[in-house]
Scaffold this motif. Sequence first.
Motif, short mmCIF file in Angstrom:
data_model
loop_
_atom_site.label_atom_id
_atom_site.label_comp_id
_atom_site.label_asym_id
_atom_site.label_seq_id
_atom_site.Cartn_x
_atom_site.Cartn_y
_atom_site.Cartn_z
N ASN A 56 0.80 -1.24 0.00
CA ASN A 56 0.00 0.00 0.00
C ASN A 56 0.83 1.28 0.00
O ASN A 56 0.30 2.35 0.32
CB ASN A 56 -0.99 0.04 1.18
N LYS A 82 -2.14 4.11 -0.31
CA LYS A 82 -3.51 3.62 -0.56
C LYS A 82 -4.35 3.89 0.68
O LYS A 82 -3.97 3.48 1.79
CB LYS A 82 -3.44 2.12 -0.84
N ASN A 83 -5.46 4.59 0.50
CA ASN A 83 -6.30 4.87 1.68
C ASN A 83 -7.34 3.76 1.89
O ASN A 83 -7.37 2.77 1.15
CB ASN A 83 -6.94 6.26 1.57
N GLY A 86 -9.39 2.43 -0.95
CA GLY A 86 -8.69 1.79 -2.06
C GLY A 86 -8.12 2.77 -3.07
O GLY A 86 -7.70 2.37 -4.15
N GLN A 87 -8.15 4.06 -2.72
CA GLN A 87 -7.63 5.06 -3.65
C GLN A 87 -6.19 5.41 -3.26
O GLN A 87 -5.87 5.48 -2.06
CB GLN A 87 -8.45 6.35 -3.58
N TYR A 88 -5.38 5.64 -4.29
CA TYR A 88 -4.01 6.09 -4.00
C TYR A 88 -4.00 7.61 -3.92
O TYR A 88 -4.49 8.30 -4.81
CB TYR A 88 -3.06 5.63 -5.09
N CYS A 123 -2.53 8.01 -8.89
CA CYS A 123 -3.03 8.72 -7.70
C CYS A 123 -4.23 9.59 -8.06
O CYS A 123 -4.29 10.16 -9.14
CB CYS A 123 -1.93 9.60 -7.10
#
Lengths: 161, 343
Positions: A56, A82-83, A86-88, A123
């Motif tokens: 991550n 990665k939060n 699931g988003q970078y 991102c």
Amino acid sequence: MSDDIIKEDDIIIRNYRTSDYQATLKILKELQSKFNIGFVESKWRETSGLRQFKPNLKRITLIAELKSTGQVASMGMLEAVKNNLGQYIGYLNNWATEKEFIGKGVGKILADRATQILKSWGCEAVRINMAYRGDKKLIDIFGKVGFIPIITVLEKKFETD
Amino acid sequence: MAELFDSPSEKNPFEELAVVYVLYFDEAQGHMPLLIYPVETYKNDKAFMRPIKYHPIWFLSLNESDALDHIDLEFKGYTFFGKKFLTKSNREKRRSGLKEETPETIVIVVSLPNKIELFGDELIRILTQEVKDKYEDKLFEIIDSEILKEEVIKSPKIQKRIDNGQAIKKQLRNSIEKTTNTFFSDVIRNSDATSIRMQKAIAYLAFRGIDVSHINTKEYKGSFSNIQLFDPNKQGEVNFIDKKPFIILKINIIEDSQEMEILVQNNSLHEVKGIIVKINHLKEYFEKEIMIETIDKWFPQEELVFISPIIPHIDEYIFFIIDEVSNEKLLSKRIDLNLLKNK
């Protein structure tokens, strides 16, 4: 070195190498003394700036090197984290320029390259962590290239024995 | 495999390399060993003899095995080369329908460590030829003597047959010893001197203490072998690390965060694209993936850091570097945290 703005052609933007250790250590120490960024010398090792991969997280330390002399003029770390959704999210951290190159546009060239890299990593956004009591002028500078303040981070330091 | 045998006090180094089994088909007991070179200690050990007694050579007709020249079986780091043939017999058989002159079925198996298995084809061919040439008419007498040895009562006539068979067996053992030694010390003639497999085999021989120094000299042409090392001029300068595309430079355990940091370098002089780096942990016999990263570009000589969490109570991990396209494993390294901690 003249007071002129440094052009993109005058510098090489590249990945950190272990041979950059001393130069980056010097810059980070200056940054620490000026803004108390929480830098601990013993934790910045020769390998700390190398491209890092862990679950991550991806991290690169970019170096701006003067073509003419090979001197390290500026450095900055970029991370893709990665939060929970699931988003970078990309982060620019420890962005610092050698005293003699401040105000010559090196930092901006470096930041532009960093945002390109973070975009290529997929991102969703790029964030810059700044000192809360930081220079208002800096916020305006970043504002001009699209960075707007969205969150305030509160921190409590743990007391160490 | 010879390390499984008792070591005789005086032995030549080639004994460590090959084990030769001469077996016959016994109409009452099945696949039986007649002679094992260098020693026969494990002749009656079922586990040890399993790959020999159940070697596929037994289950092929002579026509089939002739067509294939010999049959190989790979088992636990060794390759077993098997060859079958029939020999003359005057022995009274113990199964109805078989006559005295029904030929004996003989199987020769040669086992070699996998590292030097490329010598097997030639070695079994030479050994089989030797046995056929010199003992084709005598092997049944050894079989006869082996069977008679089990008799409870041995009349003088029986004892004489036993002694006769054992004397031939001794000659056969000497012949096998001589052939094997000659093969390893004098007869290795390989035209493919640039073969990687041959180089590996030579390295193995050197590792086992066999003198291969002659092949590293300018006078190699006068030696028994025409094998050369790839670059004899670079003796002592060959750096095997240079040959590996990726090398692990350092592994650190970060106690604070319970992480393991692996520093790896692209050791080649060119950019490598499409690399998968994977870290698995091992528990008992099972592997579980804990980290996988794709490296789009890995620059020449660039060092990368891979940080993996340390799973509680798991000490063994495997680090892989894999080519994304060909799926070829470019590097695999087992990491034992206990060993790292004790350093």
